[in-house]
Design an enzyme around this catalytic site. Structure first.
Site, PDB file in Angstrom:
ATOM      1  CE  LYS A 289       9.893  14.212 -38.459  1.00 12.67           C
ATOM      2  NZ  LYS A 289      10.759  14.518 -39.617  1.00 12.67           N
TER       3      LYS A 289
ATOM      4  CD  GLU B  31      25.807  10.788 -31.634  1.00 10.39           C
ATOM      5  OE1 GLU B  31      24.948  11.683 -31.604  1.00 10.39           O
ATOM      6  OE2 GLU B  31      25.606   9.693 -32.171  1.00 10.39           O
TER       7      GLU B  31
ATOM      8  CB  CYS C 240      23.799   5.849 -33.468  1.00 13.66           C
ATOM      9  SG  CYS C 240      23.203   4.336 -34.233  1.00 13.66           S
TER      10      CYS C 240
ATOM     11  CD  GLU D 273      17.071   1.528 -30.840  1.00 19.91           C
ATOM     12  OE1 GLU D 273      18.277   1.700 -30.617  1.00 19.91           O
ATOM     13  OE2 GLU D 273      16.468   0.484 -30.564  1.00 19.91           O
TER      14      GLU D 273
HETATM   15  P1  NAP Z   1      17.459  14.493 -34.690  1.00 17.02           P
HETATM   16  O1  NAP Z   1      17.803  15.893 -34.997  1.00 17.02           O
HETATM   17  O2  NAP Z   1      17.165  14.129 -33.294  1.00 17.02           O
HETATM   18  O3  NAP Z   1      16.258  14.121 -35.646  1.00 17.02           O
HETATM   19  C1  NAP Z   1      15.721  12.820 -35.719  1.00 17.02           C
HETATM   20  C2  NAP Z   1      14.300  12.911 -36.207  1.00 17.02           C
HETATM   21  O4  NAP Z   1      13.534  13.625 -35.251  1.00 17.02           O
HETATM   22  C3  NAP Z   1      14.129  13.641 -37.533  1.00 17.02           C
HETATM   23  O5  NAP Z   1      13.081  13.056 -38.255  1.00 17.02           O
HETATM   24  C4  NAP Z   1      13.758  15.031 -37.065  1.00 17.02           C
HETATM   25  O6  NAP Z   1      13.050  15.775 -38.008  1.00 17.02           O
HETATM   26  C5  NAP Z   1      12.879  14.702 -35.887  1.00 17.02           C
HETATM   27  N1  NAP Z   1      12.726  15.805 -34.943  1.00 17.02           N
HETATM   28  C6  NAP Z   1      13.593  16.808 -34.670  1.00 17.02           C
HETATM   29  N2  NAP Z   1      13.081  17.620 -33.729  1.00 17.02           N
HETATM   30  C7  NAP Z   1      11.859  17.115 -33.408  1.00 17.02           C
HETATM   31  C8  NAP Z   1      10.834  17.512 -32.502  1.00 17.02           C
HETATM   32  N3  NAP Z   1      10.961  18.571 -31.717  1.00 17.02           N
HETATM   33  N4  NAP Z   1       9.716  16.764 -32.435  1.00 17.02           N
HETATM   34  C9  NAP Z   1       9.572  15.664 -33.212  1.00 17.02           C
HETATM   35  N5  NAP Z   1      10.509  15.250 -34.081  1.00 17.02           N
HETATM   36  C10 NAP Z   1      11.643  15.958 -34.175  1.00 17.02           C
HETATM   37  O7  NAP Z   1      18.621  13.501 -35.153  1.00 17.02           O
HETATM   38  P2  NAP Z   1      19.360  13.449 -36.541  1.00 17.02           P
HETATM   39  O8  NAP Z   1      20.347  14.562 -36.584  1.00 17.02           O
HETATM   40  O9  NAP Z   1      18.368  13.333 -37.647  1.00 17.02           O
HETATM   41  O10 NAP Z   1      20.078  12.033 -36.445  1.00 17.02           O
HETATM   42  C11 NAP Z   1      21.307  11.856 -35.862  1.00 17.02           C
HETATM   43  C12 NAP Z   1      21.150  11.339 -34.440  1.00 17.02           C
HETATM   44  O11 NAP Z   1      20.436  10.105 -34.460  1.00 17.02           O
HETATM   45  C13 NAP Z   1      22.471  11.028 -33.780  1.00 17.02           C
HETATM   46  O12 NAP Z   1      22.455  11.445 -32.454  1.00 17.02           O
HETATM   47  C14 NAP Z   1      22.549   9.498 -33.863  1.00 17.02           C
HETATM   48  O13 NAP Z   1      23.368   8.904 -32.898  1.00 17.02           O
HETATM   49  C15 NAP Z   1      21.120   9.131 -33.673  1.00 17.02           C
HETATM   50  N6  NAP Z   1      20.883   7.782 -34.195  1.00 17.02           N
HETATM   51  C16 NAP Z   1      20.657   6.780 -33.290  1.00 17.02           C
HETATM   52  C17 NAP Z   1      20.463   5.485 -33.754  1.00 17.02           C
HETATM   53  C18 NAP Z   1      20.227   4.361 -32.790  1.00 17.02           C
HETATM   54  O14 NAP Z   1      19.776   3.303 -33.230  1.00 17.02           O
HETATM   55  N7  NAP Z   1      20.498   4.509 -31.504  1.00 17.02           N
HETATM   56  C19 NAP Z   1      20.478   5.222 -35.119  1.00 17.02           C
HETATM   57  C20 NAP Z   1      20.715   6.259 -36.001  1.00 17.02           C
HETATM   58  C21 NAP Z   1      20.902   7.550 -35.520  1.00 17.02           C
HETATM   59  P3  NAP Z   1      13.826  16.845 -38.937  1.00 17.02           P
HETATM   60  O15 NAP Z   1      14.672  16.058 -39.832  1.00 17.02           O
HETATM   61  O16 NAP Z   1      12.758  17.559 -39.622  1.00 17.02           O
HETATM   62  O17 NAP Z   1      14.624  17.708 -37.989  1.00 17.02           O
END
Ligand code: NAP
Length: 495
Positions: free
Chosen positions: A191, A398, A301, A267
């Site tokens: 997804k 962040e 991140c 992650e």
């Molecule tokens: P996010 O809001 O947590 O969303 C990540 C993914 O999870 C998206 O596909 C999102 O779908 C999905 N999602 C959201 N709510 C969900 C739920 N209740 N149940 C299941 N899936 C759900 O994060 P983001 O804003 O896309 O990404 C930025 C974050 O990712 C930052 O905190 C960054 O640090 C972190 N990140 C970490 C790494 C690492 O390797 N540690 C790498 C890259 C990014 P939708 O798009 O439909 O909301």
């Protein structure tokens, strides 16, 4: 910045976007979402609609899991070399098509096209790496310490996986999971993020072209992430969750995965400190800071979130960094030469503005930038802040934008304490020319990764991942495939 899209560019952009399949990908076929709903993907540099893709329902999610579960046994017994060769062919196809894929990524996510090319290359590299790892999954055979029995240890695919990816690296965050899962013999439901589904859909089509059998990878795009994934997490056929995204969502998913006792890789978010000691090569530190801060428009991140600089060099560092960031070209990422694109959407830009306003209200000074840019799209000016007080939210949260807060320190102990004063523990950057200091500091940092005199750590050959609230599990390196393998021990009687 210009709002105009040259007519020739526009024709090419439409062709690249128009070539991407926009359905859900289930059991090797493309289909509409149940009920036919679509979701709109925007170009963040203009705020205008770019494409529509299927908006999957929970029924579509379950159909995807049906397909993954049905394909699991035959994929697990497919020879490792065959699994590896699918990955290797996909690597070749991605490499050959880098220009179109990079443009597609820039259009849906905003980053400069040169960075998108780098991401496609990075994403493809995970497939080359795991093509090589597929044939090196081994076990062991030992003699029982008391003699008699033999101990046979084998490693087998975990089983069907749910892979959830974020918008900031629309392809590489997928291939870091898909590569090892395919190599290990696991099937998948993926997804991608709602904001950037196109890169993953293009990738799914290329994997099929490279010979990935139907059902091994299934992709569902949806605006209802929670509703679609919850039934999968509760389904006994699912065996693993791998998630990249925010700590807040990751925490919820760990809870749901616990109910079904799933294997989990997380992650999550970061709050990377960037430490510059008084013995650092300052020019190299500024160069590293530009990379660690501005790569991906700061939406990484691994982005340096806060700069802790020794008080004797803090002013000089701030002036030089402001000079470099102020000279960067901001604009639509599709234009060659642009170095800073828009943020991904209005919400993200509002959050960056809120954190900068919070810091300046508490007494920080904007040496550079400090405001959103006028005009269409979600642009924010490259920003350097000095005199950032300890209470500023951006030192704890962040930022995910092109903003560099600089905080002076006096001693090594103070620097390490400040670096570790966060719930996160993904990566830290350290600039020093002293070997003993480097080793002392690196050992004391509470992070999964450290960039030592280097502003970039991401590398498919290395184990990427965090500690504390940045998550657990590793992607890439020799460790990456372990996340998708289960250990089975066989006690063998030998008279
Ligand atoms: P996010 O809001 O947590 O969303 C990540 C993914 O999870 C998206 O596909 C999102 O779908 C999905 N999602 C959201 N709510 C969900 C739920 N209740 N149940 C299941 N899936 C759900 O994060 P983001 O804003 O896309 O990404 C930025 C974050 O990712 C930052 O905190 C960054 O640090 C972190 N990140 C970490 C790494 C690492 O390797 N540690 C790498 C890259 C990014 P939708 O798009 O439909 O909301």
């Amino acid at each position: 910045m210009s709002d105009s899209v040259d007519a020739v560019d526009s024709v090419r952009e439409q062709a690249v976007v128009g070539a991407v399949p926009t359905g859900v990908f289930i059991g090797g076929g493309w289909r509409d979402a149940t009920g036919g709903a679509r979701l709109v993907v925007e170009d963040p540099s203009t705020g205008r609609p770019l494409a529509e893709v299927a908006d999957a329902t929970p029924d579509d999610g379950l159909a995807a899991l049906d397909a993954a579960a049905a394909a699991q046994a035959s994929w697990a017994s497919t020879p490792p070399r065959v699994r590896g060769e699918v990955l290797r062919r996909t690597y070749e196809l991605l490499t050959a098509r880098v220009e179109d894929l990079a443009l597609l990524m820039t259009l849906e996510m905003g980053k400069p096209v040169a960075e998108s090319r780098a991401e496609v290359a990075y994403a493809a590299e995970f497939f080359r790496w795991f093509a090589e790892e597929a044939v090196r999954i081994d076990g062991r055979y030992t003699v029982n310490p008391n003699g008699g029995a033999r101990l046979l240890v084998m490693r087998q695919p975990v089983g069907p996986c749910l892979l959830i990816t974020p918008w900031n690296f629309p392809m590489a965050m997928g291939t870091r999971k898909l590569g090892p899962a395919i190599a290990a013999g696991c099937t998948m439901v993926c997804k991608p993020a709602e904001l950037t589904p196109l890169s993953m859909l293009a990738l799914a089509e290329i994997l099929a072209e490279a010979g990935l059998p139907p059902g091994v990878l299934n992709v569902v795009t949806t605006s209802r992430a929670g509703d679609v994934t919850r039934p999968l997490l509760a389904d006994r056929r699912l065996r693993k969750l791998s998630f990249t995204g925010s700590t807040a969502v990751g925490r919820q998913l760990i809870g749901l995965a616990a109910d079904n006792v799933l294997r989990v890789s997380m992650e999550l978010g970061g709050n990377a400190p960037f430490l510059v000691f008084e013995d650092a090569d300052l020019e190299a530190a500024v160069e590293g800071a530009v990379i660690a801060k501005m790569r991906n428009v700061g939406e990484a991140c691994t982005a340096a979130n806060r700069f802790h600089v020794h008080e004797s060099v803090a002013d000089e560092f701030a002036t030089r960094l402001a000079g470099r960031l102020g000279a960067m070209t901001v604009g639509r990422g599709t234009q060659e030469g642009v170095q800073v694109g828009p943020l991904v959407d209005g919400r993200q830009r509002a959050k960056v503005a809120e954190l900068v306003d919070d810091a300046t209200a508490r007494g920080a000074t904007a040496l550079l930038g400090g405001r959103p840019l006028d005009g269409p799209g979600y642009f924010y000016a490259p920003t350097v802040l000095t005199d950032v007080p300890a209470g500023a939210r951006m030192l704890r949260e962040e930022v995910f934008g092109p903003v560099a807060p600089i905080v002076p320190f006096a001693t090594e102990d103070e620097a390490v304490a400040a670096a570790n004063d966060t719930e996160y523990g993904l990566v830290a950057y350290v600039y020093t020319t002293g070997l003993e200091r480097a080793l002392r500091v690196v050992e004391r940092l509470e992070t999964g990764m450290v960039g030592l005199n280097q502003g970039l750590v991401s590398n498919p050959a290395a184990p990427f991942g965090g500690v504390k609230h940045s998550g657990f599990g590793r992607e890439g390196g020799r460790e990456g495939i372990d996340e998708y393998l289960a250990t089975k021990y066989v006690a063998v009687k030998l008279a």
